[in-house]
Scaffold this motif. Sequence first.
Motif, short mmCIF file in Angstrom:
data_model
loop_
_atom_site.label_atom_id
_atom_site.label_comp_id
_atom_site.label_asym_id
_atom_site.label_seq_id
_atom_site.Cartn_x
_atom_site.Cartn_y
_atom_site.Cartn_z
N ASP A 132 1.12 -1.29 -0.01
CA ASP A 132 -0.02 0.01 0.06
C ASP A 132 0.81 1.21 0.12
OD1 ASP A 132 -2.18 -1.49 0.11
OD2 ASP A 132 -2.73 -0.91 2.25
N GLU A 133 1.93 1.15 0.84
CA GLU A 133 2.93 2.45 0.89
C GLU A 133 3.63 2.48 -0.18
OE1 GLU A 133 2.89 4.51 3.87
OE2 GLU A 133 1.00 3.32 4.05
N VAL A 134 4.21 1.53 -1.21
CA VAL A 134 4.66 1.63 -2.19
C VAL A 134 3.93 2.33 -3.33
CG1 VAL A 134 5.85 0.28 -4.35
CG2 VAL A 134 6.40 -0.13 -1.82
N LEU A 135 2.60 1.97 -3.68
CA LEU A 135 1.78 2.32 -4.46
C LEU A 135 1.38 3.63 -4.19
CD1 LEU A 135 -0.20 -1.05 -4.98
CD2 LEU A 135 1.44 -0.08 -6.57
N HIS A 136 1.19 3.86 -2.98
CA HIS A 136 0.82 5.51 -2.55
C HIS A 136 2.07 6.49 -3.30
CE1 HIS A 136 0.31 9.15 0.01
NE2 HIS A 136 -0.73 8.91 -0.48
N ALA A 137 3.24 5.99 -2.82
CA ALA A 137 4.62 6.63 -3.18
C ALA A 137 4.52 6.64 -4.78
CB ALA A 137 5.53 6.05 -2.72
N ALA A 138 4.17 5.66 -5.44
CA ALA A 138 4.47 5.89 -6.80
C ALA A 138 2.98 6.42 -7.57
CB ALA A 138 4.36 4.10 -7.20
N LYS A 139 1.98 6.86 -6.86
CA LYS A 139 0.81 7.48 -7.26
C LYS A 139 0.28 6.30 -8.45
CE LYS A 139 2.57 12.15 -6.49
NZ LYS A 139 1.59 12.49 -5.30
N MET A 140 0.20 5.20 -7.89
CA MET A 140 -0.37 4.28 -8.81
C MET A 140 -1.49 3.50 -8.25
SD MET A 140 2.10 1.16 -10.41
CE MET A 140 3.02 2.53 -11.00
N SER A 141 -2.65 3.17 -8.69
CA SER A 141 -3.87 2.50 -8.51
C SER A 141 -3.43 1.10 -8.27
CB SER A 141 -4.88 2.48 -9.64
OG SER A 141 -5.78 1.40 -9.04
N PRO A 142 -4.02 0.40 -7.00
CA PRO A 142 -3.57 -0.87 -6.54
C PRO A 142 -4.15 -1.84 -7.63
CG PRO A 142 -5.06 -0.02 -5.06
CD PRO A 142 -4.44 1.43 -6.10
N PHE A 143 -5.28 -1.39 -8.49
CA PHE A 143 -5.88 -2.28 -9.50
C PHE A 143 -5.24 -2.39 -10.89
CE2 PHE A 143 -10.35 -2.64 -7.24
CZ PHE A 143 -9.86 -3.37 -6.37
N LYS A 144 -4.13 -1.42 -10.85
CA LYS A 144 -3.53 -1.43 -12.07
C LYS A 144 -2.97 -2.84 -12.61
CE LYS A 144 -0.17 1.32 -14.87
NZ LYS A 144 -1.07 2.05 -15.69
N ILE A 145 -2.96 -3.13 -13.87
CA ILE A 145 -2.56 -4.49 -14.40
C ILE A 145 -1.34 -4.51 -14.67
CG2 ILE A 145 -3.21 -6.26 -16.10
CD1 ILE A 145 -5.46 -6.13 -14.22
N ALA A 146 -0.54 -5.40 -14.07
CA ALA A 146 0.84 -5.53 -14.15
C ALA A 146 1.54 -5.55 -15.43
CB ALA A 146 1.52 -6.57 -13.45
N SER A 147 0.78 -6.07 -16.57
CA SER A 147 1.30 -6.57 -17.61
C SER A 147 1.30 -4.85 -18.59
CB SER A 147 0.49 -7.58 -18.37
OG SER A 147 -0.83 -7.65 -18.52
N SER A 148 0.27 -4.15 -18.02
CA SER A 148 0.07 -3.01 -18.70
C SER A 148 1.12 -1.81 -18.70
CB SER A 148 -1.44 -2.55 -18.41
OG SER A 148 -1.52 -1.99 -17.05
N MET A 149 1.73 -2.09 -17.63
CA MET A 149 2.94 -0.91 -17.27
C MET A 149 3.88 -0.73 -18.16
SD MET A 149 3.19 -2.00 -13.03
CE MET A 149 4.21 -0.53 -12.79
N THR A 150 4.05 0.60 -18.37
CA THR A 150 4.97 1.01 -19.35
C THR A 150 6.53 1.03 -18.61
OG1 THR A 150 4.85 3.41 -18.68
CG2 THR A 150 3.29 2.76 -20.49
N LEU A 151 7.29 1.25 -19.51
CA LEU A 151 8.77 1.34 -18.82
C LEU A 151 8.85 2.32 -17.85
CD1 LEU A 151 10.83 0.75 -22.08
CD2 LEU A 151 10.47 -0.85 -20.15
N ALA A 152 8.17 3.64 -18.14
CA ALA A 152 8.08 4.74 -17.12
C ALA A 152 7.40 4.34 -15.81
CB ALA A 152 7.45 5.82 -17.71
N ASP A 153 6.46 3.73 -16.01
CA ASP A 153 5.50 3.09 -14.74
C ASP A 153 6.58 2.07 -14.03
OD1 ASP A 153 3.37 4.15 -15.63
OD2 ASP A 153 2.71 2.65 -16.46
N VAL A 154 7.30 1.16 -14.74
CA VAL A 154 8.36 0.38 -13.91
C VAL A 154 9.20 1.21 -13.06
CG1 VAL A 154 9.94 -1.56 -14.32
CG2 VAL A 154 7.70 -1.52 -15.51
N ALA A 155 9.86 2.09 -13.85
CA ALA A 155 10.94 3.07 -13.26
C ALA A 155 10.33 3.82 -11.98
CB ALA A 155 11.21 3.96 -14.08
N THR A 156 9.04 4.22 -12.18
CA THR A 156 8.52 4.94 -11.01
C THR A 156 8.18 3.94 -9.73
OG1 THR A 156 7.28 6.46 -12.37
CG2 THR A 156 6.44 6.14 -10.19
#
Length: 217
Positions: free
Chosen positions: A111-135
């Motif tokens: 929960d803390e990591v996703l809040h710091a990343a400003k990312m929805s916990p329901f975001k599908i892992a395979s849909s993440m861009t390289l920028a998302d992964v870096a964040t």
Amino acid sequence: MHLARAGWLRWRDELPTAPPRPGKSPIAFRLRLDDGSGFDLTEAGTRKRLAVYLVRDPAEVPGVATLGPDPMAADFTEQSLAGLLAGRRTQVKGVLRDQHIIAGIGNAYSDEVLHAAKMSPFKIASSMTLADVATLYDAIKTTLAEAVERSAGLAAADLKSEKKSGLRVHGKAGQDCQVCGDTIKEVSFADSALQYCPTCQTGGKPLADRRLSRLLK
């Protein structure tokens, strides 16, 4: 040893000489060394999950052998994380808390990591861009490093309260987000719950609270 959620280890320089009485003591396991020192393992609650193994190599313990990589290890890179996320049609929250995929993050710090990343916990892992992964990678490293630093040198009795005081969203449902001031919300599942900030993480939209959902395992 696996302390599960409610296990505690108490070390003594001198253990009592009388053995614990089965059924009359919260002590689940006692180890006495030759010099009289040792420790007791206790477990609170009704769900008994504490486990003790005697092995020559930690890898002989099934739960250890199947652990994913340590996210704080030097060889855990952005590329490592990208490889773990690629092709997974599951929510990123579930990936982060799955010890078989990445070890050591768990429910609270995901929960803390996703809040710091400003990312929805329901975001599908395979849909993440390289920028998302870096964040996400940066949020994992930063969040866990800060948690370790805050806990360093604290007595065992102080660890739980320190952890709670350092959390920004987990366990804070109904409180104000420290970043934007919005109200932190919760999604409940059969055996756990997640907390998040709608403004910081989901564009202001609340997530569906499907109680008894099997989406996060």
